[in-house]
Enzyme design. Sequence first.
Site, mmCIF file in Angstrom:
data_model
loop_
_atom_site.group_PDB
_atom_site.id
_atom_site.type_symbol
_atom_site.label_atom_id
_atom_site.label_comp_id
_atom_site.label_asym_id
_atom_site.label_seq_id
_atom_site.Cartn_x
_atom_site.Cartn_y
_atom_site.Cartn_z
ATOM 1 N N ASN A 13 0.856 -1.189 0.000
ATOM 2 C CA ASN A 13 0.000 0.000 0.000
ATOM 3 C C ASN A 13 0.895 1.243 0.000
ATOM 4 O O ASN A 13 1.681 1.448 0.934
ATOM 5 C CB ASN A 13 -0.896 -0.049 1.251
ATOM 6 C CG ASN A 13 -1.838 1.130 1.319
ATOM 7 O OD1 ASN A 13 -1.433 2.255 1.057
ATOM 8 N ND2 ASN A 13 -3.076 0.900 1.690
ATOM 9 N N HIS A 16 0.989 6.271 1.802
ATOM 10 C CA HIS A 16 1.714 7.246 2.617
ATOM 11 C C HIS A 16 2.905 7.877 1.905
ATOM 12 O O HIS A 16 3.485 8.838 2.409
ATOM 13 C CB HIS A 16 2.060 6.647 3.977
ATOM 14 C CG HIS A 16 0.792 6.362 4.740
ATOM 15 N ND1 HIS A 16 -0.139 7.349 4.975
ATOM 16 C CD2 HIS A 16 0.269 5.218 5.223
ATOM 17 C CE1 HIS A 16 -1.178 6.816 5.604
ATOM 18 N NE2 HIS A 16 -0.956 5.532 5.755
ATOM 19 N N HIS A 49 -5.607 3.571 -1.617
ATOM 20 C CA HIS A 49 -6.909 3.963 -1.080
ATOM 21 C C HIS A 49 -7.184 5.402 -1.503
ATOM 22 O O HIS A 49 -6.505 6.327 -1.045
ATOM 23 C CB HIS A 49 -6.853 3.848 0.456
ATOM 24 C CG HIS A 49 -8.146 4.113 1.148
ATOM 25 N ND1 HIS A 49 -8.284 3.972 2.512
ATOM 26 C CD2 HIS A 49 -9.361 4.486 0.704
ATOM 27 C CE1 HIS A 49 -9.522 4.266 2.867
ATOM 28 N NE2 HIS A 49 -10.198 4.589 1.777
ATOM 29 N N ARG A 51 -9.237 8.119 -0.757
ATOM 30 C CA ARG A 51 -10.193 8.520 0.284
ATOM 31 C C ARG A 51 -11.085 9.629 -0.245
ATOM 32 O O ARG A 51 -10.693 10.406 -1.109
ATOM 33 C CB ARG A 51 -9.445 8.983 1.539
ATOM 34 C CG ARG A 51 -8.687 7.855 2.240
ATOM 35 C CD ARG A 51 -8.130 8.351 3.561
ATOM 36 N NE ARG A 51 -9.187 8.569 4.530
ATOM 37 C CZ ARG A 51 -9.511 7.732 5.508
ATOM 38 N NH1 ARG A 51 -8.848 6.611 5.677
ATOM 39 N NH2 ARG A 51 -10.490 8.007 6.329
ATOM 40 N N ARG A 55 -6.927 12.881 1.011
ATOM 41 C CA ARG A 55 -5.831 13.374 1.854
ATOM 42 C C ARG A 55 -4.477 12.812 1.427
ATOM 43 O O ARG A 55 -3.449 13.394 1.746
ATOM 44 C CB ARG A 55 -6.084 13.053 3.328
ATOM 45 C CG ARG A 55 -6.017 11.594 3.657
ATOM 46 C CD ARG A 55 -6.164 11.348 5.150
ATOM 47 N NE ARG A 55 -7.518 11.624 5.607
ATOM 48 C CZ ARG A 55 -8.047 11.070 6.700
ATOM 49 N NH1 ARG A 55 -7.315 10.256 7.443
ATOM 50 N NH2 ARG A 55 -9.276 11.329 7.062
ATOM 51 N N GLU A 79 -8.725 0.413 -2.869
ATOM 52 C CA GLU A 79 -9.502 0.483 -1.622
ATOM 53 C C GLU A 79 -10.459 1.656 -1.719
ATOM 54 O O GLU A 79 -10.047 2.772 -2.074
ATOM 55 C CB GLU A 79 -8.573 0.693 -0.426
ATOM 56 C CG GLU A 79 -7.760 -0.533 -0.087
ATOM 57 C CD GLU A 79 -6.883 -0.286 1.126
ATOM 58 O OE1 GLU A 79 -6.910 0.820 1.695
ATOM 59 O OE2 GLU A 79 -6.156 -1.199 1.491
ATOM 60 N N THR A 110 -8.216 3.760 8.601
ATOM 61 C CA THR A 110 -9.415 2.923 8.627
ATOM 62 C C THR A 110 -9.478 2.236 9.989
ATOM 63 O O THR A 110 -8.651 1.388 10.292
ATOM 64 C CB THR A 110 -9.360 1.883 7.490
ATOM 65 O OG1 THR A 110 -8.993 2.558 6.299
ATOM 66 C CG2 THR A 110 -10.689 1.205 7.300
ATOM 67 N N GLU A 160 -11.021 -9.299 3.523
ATOM 68 C CA GLU A 160 -9.732 -8.924 4.082
ATOM 69 C C GLU A 160 -9.943 -8.744 5.577
ATOM 70 O O GLU A 160 -10.743 -7.896 6.003
ATOM 71 C CB GLU A 160 -9.193 -7.643 3.444
ATOM 72 C CG GLU A 160 -7.836 -7.273 4.042
ATOM 73 C CD GLU A 160 -7.067 -6.236 3.242
ATOM 74 O OE1 GLU A 160 -7.147 -6.256 2.006
ATOM 75 O OE2 GLU A 160 -6.383 -5.419 3.878
ATOM 76 N N HIS A 202 -3.543 -4.372 7.824
ATOM 77 C CA HIS A 202 -3.622 -3.212 8.715
ATOM 78 C C HIS A 202 -2.720 -3.408 9.931
ATOM 79 O O HIS A 202 -2.888 -4.348 10.701
ATOM 80 C CB HIS A 202 -5.047 -2.902 9.201
ATOM 81 C CG HIS A 202 -5.231 -1.425 9.445
ATOM 82 N ND1 HIS A 202 -4.769 -0.808 10.571
ATOM 83 C CD2 HIS A 202 -5.742 -0.453 8.668
ATOM 84 C CE1 HIS A 202 -5.031 0.491 10.485
ATOM 85 N NE2 HIS A 202 -5.619 0.739 9.337
ATOM 86 N N HIS A 225 1.739 1.262 5.938
ATOM 87 C CA HIS A 225 2.323 2.275 6.813
ATOM 88 C C HIS A 225 3.700 1.896 7.336
ATOM 89 O O HIS A 225 4.645 2.685 7.285
ATOM 90 C CB HIS A 225 1.348 2.543 7.977
ATOM 91 C CG HIS A 225 1.803 3.603 8.907
ATOM 92 N ND1 HIS A 225 2.475 3.334 10.083
ATOM 93 C CD2 HIS A 225 1.727 4.950 8.823
ATOM 94 C CE1 HIS A 225 2.770 4.467 10.687
ATOM 95 N NE2 HIS A 225 2.321 5.460 9.949
HETATM 96 N N1 PXP Z 1 -5.854 -3.056 4.163
HETATM 97 C C1 PXP Z 1 -6.805 -2.098 4.257
HETATM 98 C C2 PXP Z 1 -8.191 -2.438 3.862
HETATM 99 C C3 PXP Z 1 -6.481 -0.795 4.696
HETATM 100 O O1 PXP Z 1 -7.443 0.142 4.778
HETATM 101 C C4 PXP Z 1 -5.139 -0.506 5.020
HETATM 102 C C5 PXP Z 1 -4.764 0.872 5.445
HETATM 103 O O2 PXP Z 1 -5.013 1.775 4.422
HETATM 104 C C6 PXP Z 1 -4.191 -1.529 4.886
HETATM 105 C C7 PXP Z 1 -4.585 -2.797 4.474
HETATM 106 C C8 PXP Z 1 -2.747 -1.303 5.184
HETATM 107 O O3 PXP Z 1 -2.599 -1.000 6.531
HETATM 108 P P1 PXP Z 1 -1.228 -0.412 7.058
HETATM 109 O O4 PXP Z 1 -0.997 0.852 6.302
HETATM 110 O O5 PXP Z 1 -1.460 -0.215 8.503
HETATM 111 O O6 PXP Z 1 -0.181 -1.440 6.760
#
Ligand code: PXP
Length: 257
Positions: A13, A16, A49, A51, A55, A79, A110, A160, A202, A225
């Site tokens: 992901n 960030h 994602h 949003r 952001r 996402e 989230t 998920e 997550h 993240h």
């Molecule tokens: N999966 C989903 C559905 C999410 O919303 C997120 C965060 O955007 C992630 C995975 C990844 O989470 P993290 O950034 O904490 O690794």
Amino acid sequence: MNHKAGRLRLGVNIDHVATIRNARGEGYPDPARAAEIAMAAGADGITAHLREDRRHISDADIDTLAGLTRQRGRPLNFEMAVTQEMEAIALAHRPHAACLVPERREEVTTEGGLDVVGQHNRIAPVVATLKAAGIRVSLFIEASPAQVAAAAEIGADVIELHTGAYCLAVRERRPEAAALLQNLKAAAAQADALGLEVHAGHGIDYETVGAVAAIPQIAELNIGHFLIGEAIFTGLDPAIRRMRALMDAARERTVAA
Ligand code: PXP
């Protein structure tokens, strides 16, 4: 279907990277460059994602990432909140997969899973429309038996599992981590028995990835993240390679067990 024999996929992901870019309001660093590095380092796909408040990831990023992943033959996991606006964007880009997430404007990230039980009538038409367009539909849910059953009933292809509570409990050395991991294991087994593909994500870091990757029914992890944070210290490529190695080692131990 049991994924014991299968390689666990990694979706990186890159949201960030856009967060840092947007802090300056200019073009650097570019999430598409991060996506290229991630794919070269062992990411099987890219997750982003968009949003509602834009952001981090922008509409233009989704345009670019959709083209880039298509060119490289890798899946884009889009996402999205369950809104008409996001549905229209998904239909315009036809990503490999769409992961429906709950979204509140004031949240930092989230925070919980989608309430598939309570929001059935809102979610069902979006699932049907996306599926009809050939997009694999994933629902981001808590590891709850009722939510897993509702996800199967509504016709999702994938769930998920939200690993955030488990990962935070581990980081804070709280004893409920063991019970939270047990819930993830039970939900993965339940979903698999119902014919759903199981993903998880997550809050996953180097410490927590092993226990999650060892759950045999899980086919894919989505991690963002922590990897982007580690990229500051060690670089994105080594961070992804190390995560990939930890995932593969945990999965090998599961297969051998
Ligand atoms: N999966 C989903 C559905 C999410 O919303 C997120 C965060 O955007 C992630 C995975 C990844 O989470 P993290 O950034 O904490 O690794």
